[in-house]
Design a protein around this motif. Structure first.
Motif, PDB file in Angstrom:
ATOM      1  N   SER A  91       0.826  -1.204   0.000  1.00  0.00           N
ATOM      2  CA  SER A  91       0.000   0.000   0.000  1.00  0.00           C
ATOM      3  C   SER A  91       0.864   1.259   0.000  1.00  0.00           C
ATOM      4  O   SER A  91       1.812   1.386   0.767  1.00  0.00           O
ATOM      5  CB  SER A  91      -0.903   0.005   1.234  1.00  0.00           C
ATOM      6  OG  SER A  91      -1.645   1.184   1.283  1.00  0.00           O
ATOM      7  N   GLY A  93      -0.469   4.834   0.238  1.00  0.00           N
ATOM      8  CA  GLY A  93      -1.552   5.810   0.351  1.00  0.00           C
ATOM      9  C   GLY A  93      -2.794   5.332  -0.372  1.00  0.00           C
ATOM     10  O   GLY A  93      -3.386   4.325   0.001  1.00  0.00           O
ATOM     11  N   GLU A  94      -3.144   6.017  -1.437  1.00  0.00           N
ATOM     12  CA  GLU A  94      -4.379   5.728  -2.160  1.00  0.00           C
ATOM     13  C   GLU A  94      -4.229   4.630  -3.215  1.00  0.00           C
ATOM     14  O   GLU A  94      -5.206   4.230  -3.824  1.00  0.00           O
ATOM     15  CB  GLU A  94      -4.889   6.998  -2.838  1.00  0.00           C
ATOM     16  CG  GLU A  94      -5.232   8.088  -1.844  1.00  0.00           C
ATOM     17  CD  GLU A  94      -5.678   9.359  -2.546  1.00  0.00           C
ATOM     18  OE1 GLU A  94      -5.815   9.357  -3.787  1.00  0.00           O
ATOM     19  OE2 GLU A  94      -5.875  10.351  -1.841  1.00  0.00           O
ATOM     20  N   HIS A  95      -3.030   4.182  -3.476  1.00  0.00           N
ATOM     21  CA  HIS A  95      -2.866   3.148  -4.502  1.00  0.00           C
ATOM     22  C   HIS A  95      -1.903   2.062  -4.022  1.00  0.00           C
ATOM     23  O   HIS A  95      -1.266   2.175  -2.985  1.00  0.00           O
ATOM     24  CB  HIS A  95      -2.413   3.757  -5.834  1.00  0.00           C
ATOM     25  CG  HIS A  95      -1.068   4.392  -5.786  1.00  0.00           C
ATOM     26  ND1 HIS A  95      -0.844   5.658  -5.307  1.00  0.00           N
ATOM     27  CD2 HIS A  95       0.148   3.912  -6.144  1.00  0.00           C
ATOM     28  CE1 HIS A  95       0.431   5.941  -5.391  1.00  0.00           C
ATOM     29  NE2 HIS A  95       1.064   4.907  -5.881  1.00  0.00           N
TER      30      HIS A  95
END
Length: 152
Positions: A91, A93-95
């Motif tokens: 992981s 953050g967002e991606h």
């Protein structure tokens, strides 16, 4: 080497300039582009004298964009038969990004590095500290010519 790893960590995508820096570090030569306007034109160094016709020209692998090239470099710098390379998604953050783990032999601890986009960059970042700790940076092989003779 720390500055190179920092630049690798900060880049989103591969870079021919970073590929050239990796090549300079591993082979301890002052490589430069044959044609600075065309980074895919190959690299050279002054084996004889600046601009000499006989100076060698090499194709520069795309270490930061090609997982195959990054693996080939890792296997040439750490040629043990016990070399283990693993990849995992991780992981960021967002991606989801990539984590590379390397163990050079059964005595060496696993080294790992992560990159948000490129598994090849994660692998290079994990390999460089092992190579440095074992004295392989700037000594393996002493020239690209020696490596090409050794590898057939």
């Amino acid at each position: 080497m720390g500055e190179l790893i920092k630049r690798l960590r900060e880049t989103d995508l591969g870079s021919r300039e970073l590929d050239l820096e990796i090549e300079r570090l591993i082979y301890a030569r002052d490589y430069r582009w044959v044609d600075p306007e065309k980074p895919h034109s190959g690299i050279t160094y002054d084996k004889y004298e600046p601009g000499a016709v006989g100076n060698p020209v090499y194709w520069l692998p795309e270490y930061t964009n090609s997982l195959d090239d990054a693996i080939e470099l890792t296997m040439s710098v750490l040629p043990e038969s016990k070399l283990k390379i693993e990849f995992d998604r991780t992981s960021f953050g967002e991606h989801i990004g990539w984590e590379a783990r390397i163990s050079a032999d059964y005595k060496t601890p696993w080294f790992s590095a992560s990159h948000p986009f490129q598994p090849s960059i994660a692998l290079i970042m994990a390999m460089l500290p092992i190579a440095e700790s074992r004295g392989e940076i700037a000594t393996h092989p002493k020239t690209r010519e020696e490596w090409e003779c050794l590898s057939g």
